[in-house]
Write a protein that holds these residues in place. Structure first.
Motif, PDB file in Angstrom:
ATOM      1  N   VAL A   3     -54.554  -0.458  73.662  1.00 37.39           N
ATOM      2  CA  VAL A   3     -55.246  -1.034  74.813  1.00 37.39           C
ATOM      3  C   VAL A   3     -56.472  -0.197  75.129  1.00 37.39           C
ATOM      4  N   LEU A   4     -57.619  -0.849  75.290  1.00 35.73           N
ATOM      5  CA  LEU A   4     -58.859  -0.176  75.635  1.00 35.73           C
ATOM      6  C   LEU A   4     -59.244  -0.515  77.064  1.00 35.73           C
ATOM      7  N   PHE A   5     -59.324   0.485  77.921  1.00 35.71           N
ATOM      8  CA  PHE A   5     -59.802   0.295  79.285  1.00 35.71           C
ATOM      9  C   PHE A   5     -61.298   0.562  79.324  1.00 35.71           C
ATOM     10  N   LEU A   6     -62.026  -0.345  79.943  1.00 39.72           N
ATOM     11  CA  LEU A   6     -63.481  -0.221  80.029  1.00 39.72           C
ATOM     12  C   LEU A   6     -63.937   0.462  81.318  1.00 39.72           C
ATOM     13  N   ASN A   7     -62.991   1.071  82.019  1.00 39.76           N
ATOM     14  CA  ASN A   7     -63.297   1.831  83.218  1.00 39.76           C
ATOM     15  C   ASN A   7     -62.258   2.942  83.336  1.00 39.76           C
ATOM     16  N   ASP A   8     -62.597   3.982  84.087  1.00 39.59           N
ATOM     17  CA  ASP A   8     -61.654   5.081  84.305  1.00 39.59           C
ATOM     18  C   ASP A   8     -61.352   5.241  85.793  1.00 39.59           C
ATOM     19  N   SER A   9     -61.344   4.123  86.520  1.00 41.71           N
ATOM     20  CA  SER A   9     -61.072   4.157  87.950  1.00 41.71           C
ATOM     21  C   SER A   9     -59.640   4.593  88.213  1.00 41.71           C
ATOM     22  N   SER A  10     -59.399   5.052  89.433  1.00 34.60           N
ATOM     23  CA  SER A  10     -58.046   5.454  89.822  1.00 34.60           C
ATOM     24  C   SER A  10     -57.084   4.282  89.743  1.00 34.60           C
ATOM     25  N   LEU A  11     -57.564   3.077  90.058  1.00 39.03           N
ATOM     26  CA  LEU A  11     -56.720   1.896  89.989  1.00 39.03           C
ATOM     27  C   LEU A  11     -56.150   1.698  88.589  1.00 39.03           C
ATOM     28  N   LEU A  12     -56.935   2.032  87.570  1.00 43.51           N
ATOM     29  CA  LEU A  12     -56.457   1.914  86.197  1.00 43.51           C
ATOM     30  C   LEU A  12     -55.692   3.155  85.762  1.00 43.51           C
ATOM     31  N   CYS A  13     -56.283   4.318  85.964  1.00 47.82           N
ATOM     32  CA  CYS A  13     -55.684   5.554  85.440  1.00 47.82           C
ATOM     33  C   CYS A  13     -54.372   5.911  86.139  1.00 47.82           C
ATOM     34  N   GLN A  14     -54.363   5.831  87.470  1.00 43.07           N
ATOM     35  CA  GLN A  14     -53.173   6.199  88.233  1.00 43.07           C
ATOM     36  C   GLN A  14     -52.293   4.992  88.560  1.00 43.07           C
ATOM     37  N   GLY A  15     -52.799   3.812  88.273  1.00 43.05           N
ATOM     38  CA  GLY A  15     -52.058   2.609  88.599  1.00 43.05           C
ATOM     39  C   GLY A  15     -51.653   1.811  87.383  1.00 43.05           C
ATOM     40  N   LEU A  16     -52.521   0.930  86.936  1.00 39.52           N
ATOM     41  CA  LEU A  16     -52.178  -0.029  85.893  1.00 39.52           C
ATOM     42  C   LEU A  16     -51.659   0.620  84.617  1.00 39.52           C
ATOM     43  N   ALA A  17     -52.252   1.733  84.215  1.00 34.82           N
ATOM     44  CA  ALA A  17     -51.842   2.386  82.963  1.00 34.82           C
ATOM     45  C   ALA A  17     -50.353   2.727  82.963  1.00 34.82           C
ATOM     46  N   SER A  18     -49.802   2.999  84.146  1.00 34.35           N
ATOM     47  CA  SER A  18     -48.389   3.386  84.219  1.00 34.35           C
ATOM     48  C   SER A  18     -47.464   2.235  83.878  1.00 34.35           C
ATOM     49  N   GLY A  19     -47.970   1.015  83.863  1.00 34.55           N
ATOM     50  CA  GLY A  19     -47.131  -0.131  83.558  1.00 34.55           C
ATOM     51  C   GLY A  19     -46.874  -0.333  82.079  1.00 34.55           C
TER      52      GLY A  19
END
Length: 316
Positions: A3-19
């Protein structure tokens, strides 16, 4: 799954990525940083992600360059339209046209995407128990009432929440702290905070400490008529076992139970009554906060969210 995330926001890094599963390989190429095109091209030559994912405004300024690049590498885009429904027409719809799959936290937007022949799934905010959990209280954040929220003039419905939750508490004798962007100090609405209330911008890594240090955490929502859409802070605060007081909305009532998982107010006078009552009932605050945390850990983590759509992601 790569999976490639195109942003490093907290919502992705501390949130969505954990799923995602520990077996999934998640990498980041933030497209808001200079040189992203070269880094993305180099990465895609050596590594093949299943899809790229972006949220909200994160790709709005680079879409004209990003979309052709993704098509050239046959890389599907998953777009998380976190600003639905108010920004559906202005932002979500045009960006969704470059995506293979749209995720929306506003259930009422699903027919709109279908009308545009865009594939969309319901996908709400959630909490990450490994990050959103009770932490050691800090004197820096200790207070009766805490609000962590930015001031926005672009969402008219947000003013309803302000007038219901925050305004009636400004003139009281409560120890109130507000964290957020500097628009709290100057805005076109001329909405101002008294001396000592505004505390500056809260770094996201401090969120659990702040939520664990306040007797009552306040919540604001930019949407008040959606059956599903609410602020992501709702799930995050409950995950931190905060006692959460917010203004009523259909989404809040459809998702949680009043005086069981959290507490909602429908009127400024009711807000003052609730604050006075619960400040004097630590036992009830702790009980409701615990039940709220149990509810989001049981039903509203990012693992729950990803599991619900994983088959759709794997078919991309």
């Amino acid at each position: 799954m790569n999976v490639l995330f195109l942003n490093d926001s907290s919502l992705l890094c501390q949130g969505l990525a954990s799923g995602f599963s520990p077996l999934d390989d998640i990498r980041y190429i933030p497209v808001h940083q200079s040189g992203w095109e070269d880094r993305l091209t180099t990465l895609l030559k050596a590594w093949k992600p299943k899809f790229a994912l972006a949220e909200g405004v994160s790709i709005s300024t680079v879409a004209l360059k990003l979309f052709p690049l993704l098509r050239r590498h046959a890389l599907p885009l998953v777009y998380w339209a976190i600003d639905d429904p108010p920004d559906w027409r202005r932002m979500s719809r045009p960006l969704a046209r470059g995506a293979s799959l749209v995720l929306t936290p506003a259930g009422e937007c699903l027919p709109l995407y279908r009308r545009e022949k865009l594939r969309a799934l319901f996908f709400h905010f959630a909490c990450n128990p490994s990050f959103h959990h009770p932490s050691e209280p800090s004197l820096e954040y200790t207070c009766d009432l805490l609000l962590v929220a930015n001031y926005y003039t672009s969402y008219p419905q947000r003013k309803v929440g302000l007038e219901t939750i925050l305004t009636p508490l400004l003139s009281g004798s409560f120890h109130l702290k507000v964290f957020g962007n500097e628009h709290w100090l100057a805005n076109t609405d001329h909405y101002t905070l008294g001396s000592g209330i505004y505390q500056g911008y809260l770094p996201y890594d401090q969120l659990p400490y702040a939520y664990s240090s306040a007797k009552i955490v306040l919540g604001l929502h930019s949407v008040i008529d959606s059956p599903t859409m609410m602020s992501m802070r709702t799930f995050e605060a409950l995950g931190c076992r905060a006692f959460f007081l917010t203004h009523w909305s259909p989404a809040i009532e459809n998702t949680f139970k009043n005086h069981v998982h959290l507490v909602w107010s429908r009127h400024p006078d009711e807000t003052i009554e609730l604050v006075r009552f619960y400040l004097n009932r630590e036992d009830l605050r702790h009980k409701i906060a615990r039940q709220g945390q149990e509810e989001v850990y049981r039903n509203h983590t990012y693992q729950h969210r990803i599991q619900a759509i994983r088959q759709a992601l794997e078919r991309l």
